[in-house]
Design a protein around this motif. Structure first.
Motif, PDB file in Angstrom:
ATOM      1  N   ALA A  88      45.744  38.226  40.022  1.00 27.41           N
ATOM      2  CA  ALA A  88      44.874  38.188  38.845  1.00 27.41           C
ATOM      3  C   ALA A  88      44.615  39.856  38.660  1.00 27.41           C
ATOM      4  CB  ALA A  88      43.861  37.410  39.160  1.00 27.41           C
ATOM      5  N   SER A  89      44.142  40.178  37.553  1.00 24.73           N
ATOM      6  CA  SER A  89      44.094  41.364  37.287  1.00 24.73           C
ATOM      7  C   SER A  89      42.623  41.968  37.672  1.00 24.73           C
ATOM      8  CB  SER A  89      43.765  41.443  35.572  1.00 24.73           C
ATOM      9  OG  SER A  89      42.764  40.800  35.186  1.00 24.73           O
ATOM     10  N   LEU A 106      53.834  35.655  39.417  1.00 26.50           N
ATOM     11  CA  LEU A 106      53.225  36.318  38.376  1.00 26.50           C
ATOM     12  C   LEU A 106      52.223  37.401  38.710  1.00 26.50           C
ATOM     13  CD1 LEU A 106      52.786  36.423  34.812  1.00 26.50           C
ATOM     14  CD2 LEU A 106      50.807  34.575  35.620  1.00 26.50           C
ATOM     15  N   ALA A 107      52.395  38.661  37.906  1.00 24.40           N
ATOM     16  CA  ALA A 107      51.206  39.368  38.163  1.00 24.40           C
ATOM     17  C   ALA A 107      50.594  39.962  36.728  1.00 24.40           C
ATOM     18  CB  ALA A 107      51.906  40.964  38.744  1.00 24.40           C
ATOM     19  N   VAL A 108      49.254  39.791  36.878  1.00 23.79           N
ATOM     20  CA  VAL A 108      48.475  40.000  35.594  1.00 23.79           C
ATOM     21  C   VAL A 108      47.864  41.391  35.594  1.00 23.79           C
ATOM     22  CG1 VAL A 108      46.784  39.262  33.881  1.00 23.79           C
ATOM     23  CG2 VAL A 108      48.121  37.672  34.917  1.00 23.79           C
ATOM     24  N   LEU A 109      48.431  42.304  34.797  1.00 21.21           N
ATOM     25  CA  LEU A 109      47.761  43.631  34.955  1.00 21.21           C
ATOM     26  C   LEU A 109      46.707  43.830  34.168  1.00 21.21           C
ATOM     27  CD1 LEU A 109      50.921  43.982  35.995  1.00 21.21           C
ATOM     28  CD2 LEU A 109      50.982  46.289  34.999  1.00 21.21           C
ATOM     29  N   GLY A 110      45.903  44.721  34.252  1.00 24.28           N
ATOM     30  CA  GLY A 110      44.583  45.163  33.505  1.00 24.28           C
ATOM     31  C   GLY A 110      43.388  44.973  34.338  1.00 24.28           C
ATOM     32  N   GLY A 111      42.358  44.647  33.375  1.00 27.75           N
ATOM     33  CA  GLY A 111      41.977  44.498  31.868  1.00 27.75           C
ATOM     34  C   GLY A 111      42.338  45.855  31.276  1.00 27.75           C
ATOM     35  N   ILE A 112      42.577  45.903  30.046  1.00 24.90           N
ATOM     36  CA  ILE A 112      42.777  47.117  29.280  1.00 24.90           C
ATOM     37  C   ILE A 112      41.819  46.944  28.003  1.00 24.90           C
ATOM     38  CG2 ILE A 112      44.260  48.577  27.942  1.00 24.90           C
ATOM     39  CD1 ILE A 112      44.986  48.507  31.080  1.00 24.90           C
ATOM     40  N   ALA A 113      40.937  47.800  27.895  1.00 24.50           N
ATOM     41  CA  ALA A 113      40.352  47.670  26.604  1.00 24.50           C
ATOM     42  C   ALA A 113      41.067  48.442  25.407  1.00 24.50           C
ATOM     43  CB  ALA A 113      39.018  48.760  26.959  1.00 24.50           C
ATOM     44  N   LEU A 114      41.234  47.777  24.352  1.00 22.57           N
ATOM     45  CA  LEU A 114      42.063  48.233  23.314  1.00 22.57           C
ATOM     46  C   LEU A 114      41.489  48.667  22.165  1.00 22.57           C
ATOM     47  CD1 LEU A 114      44.094  44.876  23.241  1.00 22.57           C
ATOM     48  CD2 LEU A 114      44.887  46.927  24.308  1.00 22.57           C
ATOM     49  N   ASP A 115      40.512  48.614  21.681  1.00 19.92           N
ATOM     50  CA  ASP A 115      39.609  49.004  20.438  1.00 19.92           C
ATOM     51  C   ASP A 115      38.679  49.874  21.028  1.00 19.92           C
ATOM     52  OD1 ASP A 115      37.759  47.088  21.187  1.00 19.92           O
ATOM     53  OD2 ASP A 115      37.857  46.134  19.268  1.00 19.92           O
ATOM     54  N   ASP A 116      38.327  50.459  19.791  1.00 19.16           N
ATOM     55  CA  ASP A 116      37.094  51.607  19.999  1.00 19.16           C
ATOM     56  C   ASP A 116      35.888  51.000  20.868  1.00 19.16           C
ATOM     57  OD1 ASP A 116      38.591  53.560  18.958  1.00 19.16           O
ATOM     58  OD2 ASP A 116      37.268  53.359  16.812  1.00 19.16           O
ATOM     59  N   ALA A 117      35.204  49.687  20.296  1.00 22.72           N
ATOM     60  CA  ALA A 117      33.954  49.361  20.829  1.00 22.72           C
ATOM     61  C   ALA A 117      34.159  48.786  22.337  1.00 22.72           C
ATOM     62  CB  ALA A 117      33.807  48.005  20.129  1.00 22.72           C
ATOM     63  N   MET A 170      49.604  41.132  30.852  1.00 24.54           N
ATOM     64  CA  MET A 170      48.697  42.116  30.649  1.00 24.54           C
ATOM     65  C   MET A 170      47.321  41.463  30.105  1.00 24.54           C
ATOM     66  SD  MET A 170      47.970  45.434  30.883  1.00 24.54           S
ATOM     67  CE  MET A 170      49.857  46.169  30.954  1.00 24.54           C
ATOM     68  N   ASN A 171      46.363  41.545  31.007  1.00 27.96           N
ATOM     69  CA  ASN A 171      44.772  41.267  30.554  1.00 27.96           C
ATOM     70  C   ASN A 171      44.233  42.275  29.555  1.00 27.96           C
ATOM     71  OD1 ASN A 171      41.833  41.316  30.939  1.00 27.96           O
ATOM     72  ND2 ASN A 171      42.263  39.278  31.761  1.00 27.96           N
ATOM     73  N   VAL A 172      43.875  41.787  28.467  1.00 30.22           N
ATOM     74  CA  VAL A 172      43.264  42.810  27.500  1.00 30.22           C
ATOM     75  C   VAL A 172      41.936  42.399  27.012  1.00 30.22           C
ATOM     76  CG1 VAL A 172      45.487  43.429  26.806  1.00 30.22           C
ATOM     77  CG2 VAL A 172      44.499  41.472  25.373  1.00 30.22           C
ATOM     78  N   ARG A 173      41.104  43.446  26.734  1.00 33.80           N
ATOM     79  CA  ARG A 173      39.798  43.210  26.071  1.00 33.80           C
ATOM     80  C   ARG A 173      39.851  43.794  24.580  1.00 33.80           C
ATOM     81  NH1 ARG A 173      37.363  46.381  30.706  1.00 33.80           N
ATOM     82  NH2 ARG A 173      37.301  44.975  32.509  1.00 33.80           N
ATOM     83  N   ASP A 228      48.062  23.917  38.073  1.00 28.93           N
ATOM     84  CA  ASP A 228      49.621  24.245  38.238  1.00 28.93           C
ATOM     85  C   ASP A 228      49.758  24.977  39.067  1.00 28.93           C
ATOM     86  OD1 ASP A 228      50.589  22.244  36.145  1.00 28.93           O
ATOM     87  OD2 ASP A 228      49.270  23.335  34.826  1.00 28.93           O
ATOM     88  N   GLY A 229      48.891  26.091  39.337  1.00 37.15           N
ATOM     89  CA  GLY A 229      49.082  27.158  40.063  1.00 37.15           C
ATOM     90  C   GLY A 229      47.722  27.759  40.440  1.00 37.15           C
ATOM     91  N   VAL A 230      47.762  28.720  41.386  1.00 32.43           N
ATOM     92  CA  VAL A 230      46.530  29.505  41.819  1.00 32.43           C
ATOM     93  C   VAL A 230      46.690  31.003  41.596  1.00 32.43           C
ATOM     94  CG1 VAL A 230      45.695  27.659  43.306  1.00 32.43           C
ATOM     95  CG2 VAL A 230      46.919  29.446  44.333  1.00 32.43           C
ATOM     96  N   SER A 231      45.773  31.619  41.547  1.00 34.39           N
ATOM     97  CA  SER A 231      45.525  33.162  41.505  1.00 34.39           C
ATOM     98  C   SER A 231      44.875  33.935  42.391  1.00 34.39           C
ATOM     99  CB  SER A 231      45.506  33.866  40.363  1.00 34.39           C
ATOM    100  OG  SER A 231      44.155  33.594  39.949  1.00 34.39           O
ATOM    101  N   VAL A 232      45.305  35.169  43.269  1.00 36.98           N
ATOM    102  CA  VAL A 232      44.252  35.905  44.096  1.00 36.98           C
ATOM    103  C   VAL A 232      43.988  37.035  43.412  1.00 36.98           C
ATOM    104  CG1 VAL A 232      44.495  37.159  46.203  1.00 36.98           C
ATOM    105  CG2 VAL A 232      45.565  34.794  45.846  1.00 36.98           C
ATOM    106  N   GLY A 233      42.652  37.261  43.341  1.00 39.63           N
ATOM    107  CA  GLY A 233      42.129  38.560  42.835  1.00 39.63           C
ATOM    108  C   GLY A 233      41.704  39.704  43.530  1.00 39.63           C
ATOM    109  N   ARG A 234      40.771  39.657  44.297  1.00 35.76           N
ATOM    110  CA  ARG A 234      40.033  40.758  45.338  1.00 35.76           C
ATOM    111  C   ARG A 234      40.971  41.022  46.305  1.00 35.76           C
ATOM    112  NH1 ARG A 234      35.203  38.699  43.344  1.00 35.76           N
ATOM    113  NH2 ARG A 234      33.883  39.995  42.105  1.00 35.76           N
ATOM    114  N   ALA A 235      41.592  39.785  46.709  1.00 30.33           N
ATOM    115  CA  ALA A 235      42.480  39.901  48.001  1.00 30.33           C
ATOM    116  C   ALA A 235      44.010  40.172  47.610  1.00 30.33           C
ATOM    117  CB  ALA A 235      42.489  38.778  48.704  1.00 30.33           C
ATOM    118  N   SER A 236      44.317  40.704  46.271  1.00 29.02           N
ATOM    119  CA  SER A 236      45.501  40.905  46.030  1.00 29.02           C
ATOM    120  C   SER A 236      46.421  41.901  46.735  1.00 29.02           C
ATOM    121  CB  SER A 236      45.862  40.802  44.391  1.00 29.02           C
ATOM    122  OG  SER A 236      44.939  42.028  44.118  1.00 29.02           O
ATOM    123  N   ASP A 237      45.680  42.751  47.475  1.00 25.54           N
ATOM    124  CA  ASP A 237      46.108  43.853  48.012  1.00 25.54           C
ATOM    125  C   ASP A 237      46.468  43.714  49.472  1.00 25.54           C
ATOM    126  OD1 ASP A 237      43.666  44.076  48.381  1.00 25.54           O
ATOM    127  OD2 ASP A 237      43.387  46.128  48.184  1.00 25.54           O
TER     128      ASP A 237
END
Length: 259
Positions: free
Chosen positions: A5-6, A25-36, A77-80, A214-223
């Motif tokens: 998880a990103s 699967l690896a979800v990168l990000g999150g990436i802020a896309l617009d000005d706000a 890619m996780n985007v905001r 259908d699956g699980v994700s690991v966030g903070r412990a992904s490293d």
């Protein structure tokens, strides 16, 4: 399936490569896309959070996904964004890389909520559905990252709405409400359901899988390779028990991972 998880400011191509021996699967990000959303991310950095703040967010998305072109893992890619057009543009880039585009309707930081991202987007199902439809129209696989325990949000109802809008995956941070996974699975059976929060071992992973994920994700412990090994073995054991030799939904088809 096991996903990474990103993690803001951490989940880049190098992080994803480190997880390839274990994850699908690896979800990168999150990436802020617009000005706000970029302004909100800068405010987060000012108070000590790690965030990706590239000068050109879309070029960063392209470069990071390109860096994983030969990696034995599906990338996402996780985007905001507070506006829909940059989401569509990011989805076009993801489509070109056969990557997943994940819309962030999850973050609860005040700065992001104030500009209409994260939980604020989750509370506005009409706007969130428009984001999903715009991304889906590009032909890429679309995921939405959400969280449980958001006041006024009926997650199963939202899940059904997002499926109708063209979402392929719902990535649910269950918080302390693990049974919500079963409710979401029942309400939107066509969505590939990834469950997240506290996944560290057999007990935590199997709880979500038993609820219908259908699956699980690991966030903070992904490293942490030890955690990833444990969870990967657990997912494999579950799939064998269920008689599913690969456990990968066709919408998420990608290179096989040898663990």
């Amino acid at each position: 399936m096991l996903a990474l998880a990103s993690l803001s400011g951490v989940a880049d191509a190098a992080w994803a490569r480190d997880g390839t021996p274990h994850a699908d699967l690896a979800v990168l990000g999150g990436i802020a896309l617009d000005d706000a959303s970029q302004s909100a991310a800068r405010d987060l950095v000012a108070r000590g959070r790690e965030e990706f703040l590239p000068a050109d967010p879309l070029a960063f998305v392209d470069d990071q996904l390109d860096a994983l072109a030969d990696a034995p893992i599906r990338a996402g890619m996780n985007v905001r964004s507070a506006t829909v057009d940059p989401v569509r543009e990011a989805a076009e880039i993801c489509a070109a890389h056969d990557a997943l585009l994940e819309i962030n309707a999850h973050c609860r930081q005040d700065e992001l909520r104030a500009v209409g991202c994260g939980e604020t987007l989750l509370r506005d199902a009409d706007r969130l559905a428009r984001y999903v439809a715009a991304a889906s129209d590009t032909g890429t696989t679309v995921s939405v990252k959400v969280r449980a325990e958001v006041e006024g949000v009926d997650l199963p109802t939202v899940a059904s709405r997002l499926a109708d809008a063209g979402a392929d995956v719902l990535h649910v941070d269950a918080m302390d409400s693990e049974p919500v996974v079963a409710d979401v699975a029942a309400a939107a059976p066509d969505l590939f359901l990834l469950a997240n929060n506290g996944v560290r071992d057999r007990a935590t992973a199997w709880e979500y899988l038993a609820y219908g994920a259908d699956g699980v994700s690991v966030g903070r412990a992904s490293d942490d390779p030890a955690v990833l090994r444990r969870v990967a073995r657990t997912v494999d054991d579950w799939q064998r028990r269920e008689g599913d030799s690969d456990g990968v939904d066709p919408t998420l088809d990608g290179p096989e991972v040898t663990r």
